[in-house]
Design an enzyme around this catalytic site. Structure first.
Site, mmCIF file in Angstrom:
data_model
loop_
_atom_site.group_PDB
_atom_site.id
_atom_site.type_symbol
_atom_site.label_atom_id
_atom_site.label_comp_id
_atom_site.label_asym_id
_atom_site.label_seq_id
_atom_site.Cartn_x
_atom_site.Cartn_y
_atom_site.Cartn_z
ATOM 1 N N GLU A 1 -2.532 -1.806 -1.237
ATOM 2 C CA GLU A 1 -2.858 -0.823 -0.212
ATOM 3 C C GLU A 1 -2.750 -1.564 1.107
ATOM 4 O O GLU A 1 -3.591 -2.410 1.422
ATOM 5 C CB GLU A 1 -4.254 -0.266 -0.468
ATOM 6 C CG GLU A 1 -4.482 1.079 0.181
ATOM 7 C CD GLU A 1 -5.086 0.947 1.555
ATOM 8 O OE1 GLU A 1 -4.290 0.818 2.510
ATOM 9 O OE2 GLU A 1 -6.304 0.952 1.672
ATOM 10 N N LYS B 1 -12.577 -11.156 -4.243
ATOM 11 C CA LYS B 1 -12.789 -12.007 -3.074
ATOM 12 C C LYS B 1 -12.977 -11.142 -1.832
ATOM 13 O O LYS B 1 -12.069 -10.427 -1.412
ATOM 14 C CB LYS B 1 -11.591 -12.940 -2.845
ATOM 15 C CG LYS B 1 -11.842 -13.914 -1.702
ATOM 16 C CD LYS B 1 -10.593 -14.615 -1.215
ATOM 17 C CE LYS B 1 -9.900 -13.909 -0.085
ATOM 18 N NZ LYS B 1 -10.632 -13.886 1.188
ATOM 19 N N CYS C 1 -6.583 1.175 8.203
ATOM 20 C CA CYS C 1 -5.166 1.123 7.840
ATOM 21 C C CYS C 1 -4.528 2.495 7.961
ATOM 22 O O CYS C 1 -3.343 2.618 8.242
ATOM 23 C CB CYS C 1 -4.997 0.557 6.436
ATOM 24 S SG CYS C 1 -6.184 1.235 5.284
ATOM 25 N N GLU D 1 1.726 -2.225 13.648
ATOM 26 C CA GLU D 1 0.335 -1.858 13.448
ATOM 27 C C GLU D 1 -0.530 -2.722 14.368
ATOM 28 O O GLU D 1 -0.495 -3.947 14.298
ATOM 29 C CB GLU D 1 -0.062 -2.084 11.985
ATOM 30 C CG GLU D 1 -1.468 -1.633 11.689
ATOM 31 C CD GLU D 1 -1.841 -1.801 10.214
ATOM 32 O OE1 GLU D 1 -1.463 -2.829 9.616
ATOM 33 O OE2 GLU D 1 -2.523 -0.906 9.678
#
Lengths: 299, 492
Positions: free
Chosen positions: B271, B197, B305, B402
């Site tokens: 991840e 997806k 990331c 983050e």
């Protein structure tokens, strides 16, 4: 004679990362108005050069006339300077009288510099007397590689003194210094010793000017300016033969030193065949087509 | 007063004496359809009734309608994948699988220009990044794993390996095609079939990949692409017949997925997020380190990331580094992603822009000092100026959370031990950078960092041969390299 000069502390340079940064200027896309303005700027920054054993007064005359009028007609600036061997300076003086074009000459037993300091300084003095506005000297690479930094510094300072009012460009011959750490250190020494410009190469040793070497030198100039307020000029020389590459150098100057250095007073290209490629690009801008190089005068 | 004026005289002027003219990448040659469905069992499935819109973050204009897959769609895709696994793909010799994977790699190269332009239109990243990094790396991943397909028996000496079955994969919006390649290439090489997806804000290049896969003649059902939102992803994760789940995205969603698969026997790799420390020692090559800082945080608008979003700089060189960094930032070109000179493009979505703004406001409120270079942002579209915060301490939100945007938090340290302590003072552990000219120090510090990826005197370097993945709450499992085969194999 022992020198009082203390080896300056300069930042280390990481080769891989410096090469990578320099390569990024190749990604800059310089088109339309930026290209036209850049090409004009490049012409005004060229030190149109002939440094051959076979140079004659006739050859130098041809070069000077090209410098005065790069294109038969059309809107085109004159080059920054003409660069010749000392014996050819009088010819250039005669040819360039009444123009703004400077006469640069390579003194100090160019290109090797292998002569006593007295002989080198004497040559500089004579060349300035002959009418050179700018002296392109070579540093003592032997002394540099032997670690005699004080000697390298003092010799440049002595040459600067001999120049009087003439501008001094200090050729590091980066192809012989090899590492970027050496280039950074030699740049700082040349600046400390009073060089008005620092210059990459004689054009006689490969590798000649490269983007990353020029970047390391520009960064030295930048840091010195920010520390002391003193501006120093930069001249990459050798191997810059096409307009596209020259535009990348300009982008690098723009993004490293800013607007103040985008001027022939502070940035020069040491080149010979570059001029015609720039002229060809200008014609392409004007007409939308490339013409044959047989329309371009040789110099 | 006198001191201040002399300083301003001395500063460099990055002005408009010689400006780069606009250099737009033409985009009229790409053919973007009005609507996209799914790709299931080798068929392009019609869009259906439930849809969502994908739009161009640089203009806020809608690009295409995209099908919203429900549980039934996912079930169809998983069934197709199972059938392909049982009937063909798991039985096919490795060297035959490799041929298909090589073919996909070559076709990505052939269509690289189209893919790059669409990637920038749909996701907002600068064309020079999609052109020079995303698309070439995506092709490289397929090439790399194609090479492994017939050598699996030699990858882990002394062990025998088996494929798992159907892999359910969910990928993020920051590197849409590249993440698809990271997921699909190793799965195919190891003999698994795939239900993947794409992210809802960036589905277009995945659908172009579907066209490539179709044209490459991959047996029907080996790769199935289901579009949709979070619930579509949940349907993949929770489907009984999925043997393996691979997810790249936020830590928050990663935790939900890990709970969901607990006890099901499904293999899982995650991840997730990061808050990478970029550590600059005083013996570092300073000018290159400044480039590394810029590349670490402003690459892809900071939507990375593994971004170096926490700068840890030795206190004795803090001022020098920050001055250089600020000067460098004022040469960054922010704007139209399709302009070839753009360094920082559009923020991927309104939602993400809001999140960045919230965290930046929090930084200001908590007393950190903000700097943004003078730059004009386009009037429409989602843009955010490159930003750094100095005077940040570990207790600030901007030092912990983050941000996933072009926002850097600067902290200082005094000794190597303190640098390591501060770098590890985070729930994340994805990537770090270390800058020092001293090799021994570099290796010692790298060994002490709790981080899956550590770059020495560089940042944000990717290669298919190099494993990538996290520690702690940044996830587990590796992608890339021989390590990247393991999550898709049963090793005995």
């Amino acid at each position: 004679m022992a020198s009082d000069y203390v080896k300056p502390r300069v930042p280390t340079v990481d080769k891989i990362a410096a090469d990578e940064r320099a390569a990024k200027f190749k990604q800059r896309s310089i088109k339309t108005t930026a290209k036209a303005a850049g090409l004009h700027l490049i012409i005004s920054m060229i030190d149109l050069t002939t440094l051959e054993g076979s140079d004659t007064p006739g050859k130098v005359r041809m070069l000077c006339r090209k410098a005065r009028r790069p294109m038969p007609d059309g809107d085109c600036p004159t080059v920054g300077a003409v660069c010749v061997y000392p014996p050819m300076v009088p010819v250039a003086v005669e040819e360039l009288e009444g123009t703004d074009i400077n006469i640069a000459s390579v003194a100090t037993y160019f290109p090797s510099g292998q002569a006593s300091l007295d002989e080198r300084v004497e040559e500089v003095r004579r060349t300035v007397e002959l009418g050179a506005d700018e002296i392109d000297m070579v540093i003592n690479r032997g002394a540099f590689l032997a670690g005699e930094y004080g000697r390298v510094h003092d010799e440049i300072a002595a040459t600067k003194k001999a120049c009087g009012d003439a501008h001094l460009k200090v050729i590091l011959e980066t192809g012989e210094l090899q590492t970027y750490d050496n280039v950074r250190l030699a740049s700082q020494i040349a600046i400390d010793a009073g060089g008005d410009f620092i210059k990459t190469s004689t054009g006689k040793v490969s590798p000649k000017a490269t983007l990353p070497v020029t970047l390391v030198m520009l960064e030295t100039i930048r840091d010195h300016f920010l520390k002391t307020g003193k501006m120093v000029g930069m001249k990459p020389a050798g191997g810059i033969s096409d307009a596209k590459l020259a535009l990348r150098y300009l982008a690098m100057v723009k993004e490293t030193l800013g607007d103040a250095w985008l001027s022939p007073d502070w940035f020069r290209f040491g080149a010979s065949s570059l001029l015609n490629d720039v002229l060809m690009q200008l014609e392409k801008q004007r007409t939308g087509r490339y013409h044959s190089d047989r329309y371009l005068s040789i110099s | 007063m006198g001191k201040k004026s002399s300083k301003s005289v001395r500063d460099l002027l990055f002005g408009d004496l010689w400006e780069y003219a606009t250099a737009p990448q033409s985009s009229d040659f790409v053919d973007i359809k009005d609507s996209y469905g799914h790709y299931i069992g080798g068929e392009f499935v019609d869009i259906g009734e439930e849809t969502f819109t994908t739009s161009n973050p640089a203009t806020e204009e809608p690009i295409a309608e995209v099908a919203l897959g429900d549980e039934a769609t996912v079930d169809k895709a998983v069934k197709a994948a199972r059938k392909a696994y049982d009937k063909t793909w798991s039985k096919m010799p490795g060297r035959e699988r490799a041929k298909y994977i090589y073919r996909i790699a070559r076709m990505i190269q052939e269509k690289s220009r189209n893919l790059a332009v669409v990637e920038s239109i749909d996701g907002g990243k600068p064309i020079k990044e999609s052109r020079d990094i995303d698309i070439p790396l995506a092709a490289a991943h397929f090439f790399y794993y194609a090479g492994w397909a017939d050598k699996l028996d030699y990858a882990f000496p002394g062990a025998s390996v088996n494929s798992l079955g159907v892999a359910g994969q969910i990928i993020p919006w920051n590197f849409p095609l590249l993440m698809a390649a990271w997921k699909i290439a190793p799965a195919l090489a190891t003999g698994n079939t795939v239900v993947i997806k794409p992210a809802e804000t960036t589905p277009l290049t995945a659908m172009m990949l579907a066209e490539i896969i179709d044209e490459a003649g991959l047996p029907p059902g080996v790769v199935n692409i289901v579009n949709g939102m979070g619930e579509t992803g949940a349907a993949i994760v929770n489907h009984d017949d999925v043997d393996k789940v691979a997810f790249t995205g936020s830590t928050q969603v990663g935790k939900i997925i890990q709970r969901a698969v607990a006890g099901t026997g499904k293999k899982l790799t995650l991840e997730l997020g990061g808050k990478g420390a970029n550590i600059i020692f005083d013996d570092a090559p300073i000018d290159q380190a400044v480039e590394g800082i810029v590349n670490g945080i402003f690459f892809n608008q900071g939507h990375v990331c593994c971004a170096g979003s926490r700068l840890l700089v030795q206190e004795n060189i803090h001022d020098e580094v920050i001055e250089k960094l600020k000067r460098r930032m004022s040469t960054l070109v922010v704007g139209d992603p399709l302009d070839k000179n753009t360094d920082i493009g559009a923020i991927n979505s309104r939602e993400q822009l809001e999140r960045i703004t919230t965290l930046v406001d929090a930084g200001v409120d908590e007393g950190a000092e903000m700097f943004q270079p003078r730059c004009s942002l386009p009037d429409t579209g989602y843009f955010f100026a490159p930003t750094i915060f100095t005077d940040v301490t570990p207790s600030h939100r901007i030092a912990q959370e983050e941000i996933f945007g072009p926002v850097l938090s600067v902290l200082t340290f005094r000794t190597p031990d303190e640098a390591v302590k501060k770098a590890n003072n985070t729930p994340y552990g994805l990537a770090c950078g270390v800058w020092s000219d001293k090799g021994s120090k570099l290796f010692r510090i790298a060994g002490a960092l709790e981080s899956g990826v550590i770059w020495g005197n560089t940042y944000n370097k990717f290669d298919p041969g190099s494993p990538f993945g996290g520690y702690k709450e940044s996830g587990f499992g590796r992608e890339g390299g021989a390590h990247g085969l393991l999550p898709y194999l049963e090793v005995r």
